[in-house]
Design a protein around this motif. Structure first.
Motif, PDB file in Angstrom:
ATOM      1  N   LEU A 136      -3.657 -64.215  -0.947  1.00  0.00           N
ATOM      2  CA  LEU A 136      -4.368 -65.334  -1.580  1.00  0.00           C
ATOM      3  C   LEU A 136      -3.702 -66.679  -1.297  1.00  0.00           C
ATOM      4  CD1 LEU A 136      -5.301 -63.764  -5.035  1.00  0.00           C
ATOM      5  CD2 LEU A 136      -6.782 -64.114  -3.031  1.00  0.00           C
ATOM      6  N   ALA A 137      -2.395 -66.665  -1.090  1.00  0.00           N
ATOM      7  CA  ALA A 137      -1.675 -67.908  -0.809  1.00  0.00           C
ATOM      8  C   ALA A 137      -1.851 -68.367   0.639  1.00  0.00           C
ATOM      9  CB  ALA A 137      -0.185 -67.738  -1.113  1.00  0.00           C
ATOM     10  N   ARG A 154       6.849 -62.959   0.610  1.00  0.00           N
ATOM     11  CA  ARG A 154       6.159 -62.052  -0.321  1.00  0.00           C
ATOM     12  C   ARG A 154       5.669 -60.790   0.381  1.00  0.00           C
ATOM     13  NH1 ARG A 154       2.322 -66.040  -3.754  1.00  0.00           N
ATOM     14  NH2 ARG A 154       3.035 -67.628  -2.336  1.00  0.00           N
ATOM     15  N   SER A 183      -0.908 -61.545  -3.857  1.00  0.00           N
ATOM     16  CA  SER A 183      -0.521 -62.949  -4.017  1.00  0.00           C
ATOM     17  C   SER A 183      -0.226 -63.593  -2.661  1.00  0.00           C
ATOM     18  CB  SER A 183       0.678 -63.075  -4.957  1.00  0.00           C
ATOM     19  OG  SER A 183       1.878 -62.663  -4.349  1.00  0.00           O
ATOM     20  N   LEU A 190       0.208 -56.047  -6.006  1.00  0.00           N
ATOM     21  CA  LEU A 190      -0.013 -57.382  -6.574  1.00  0.00           C
ATOM     22  C   LEU A 190       0.783 -58.453  -5.831  1.00  0.00           C
ATOM     23  CD1 LEU A 190      -0.126 -56.531 -10.384  1.00  0.00           C
ATOM     24  CD2 LEU A 190      -2.049 -57.115  -8.875  1.00  0.00           C
ATOM     25  N   VAL A 191       1.981 -58.110  -5.405  1.00  0.00           N
ATOM     26  CA  VAL A 191       2.772 -59.060  -4.602  1.00  0.00           C
ATOM     27  C   VAL A 191       2.055 -59.322  -3.280  1.00  0.00           C
ATOM     28  CG1 VAL A 191       4.967 -59.388  -3.374  1.00  0.00           C
ATOM     29  CG2 VAL A 191       4.966 -58.478  -5.703  1.00  0.00           C
TER      30      VAL A 191
END
Length: 115
Positions: free
Chosen positions: A113-114, A61, A110, A106-107
């Protein structure tokens, strides 16, 4: 670690991007100082992401976000070139640039956050 710093820097750059877009969408030239700060922050974020990717331990990502943000930066160069020629850019190009940047952000969010 670079990804978190890049995310913070891109968030600040996005605030400047909102100011710039609001001017252009109203048919006005954006302030050069905000444009330059926006570009410098964006470039700094890209360098941080590139360093993370070059270390070889970046999530897929992060690589995807980098790709999207590089394409957004190319659009930003085009917008800056138009500004330098004292030509208002097409609103569609401004929206495309913003859309790519927001998607890349946003990618990246993510991915952070992951982690």
């Amino acid at each position: 670690m670079y990804t978190t710093y890049a995310l913070i820097i891109f968030a600040i750059a996005a605030l400047g991007g909102l100011v710039l877009a609001s001017h252009v969408l109203r048919g006005k030239f954006a302030p050069w100082a905000v444009s330059i700060l926006h570009a410098l922050l964006g470039a700094t974020g890209l360098v941080l992401l590139l360093l993370q990717v070059l270390q070889g331990n970046a999530a897929g990502r992060v690589v995807g976000a980098l790709g999207l943000l590089v394409v957004a930066a190319l659009g930003g160069f085009y917008l800056a070139a138009l500004h330098g020629r004292k030509t208002l850019p097409p609103k569609a190009v401004v929206l495309l640039h913003a859309g790519l940047a927001v998607t890349g952000f946003l990618v990246l969010l993510s991915a952070v956050l992951a982690a």
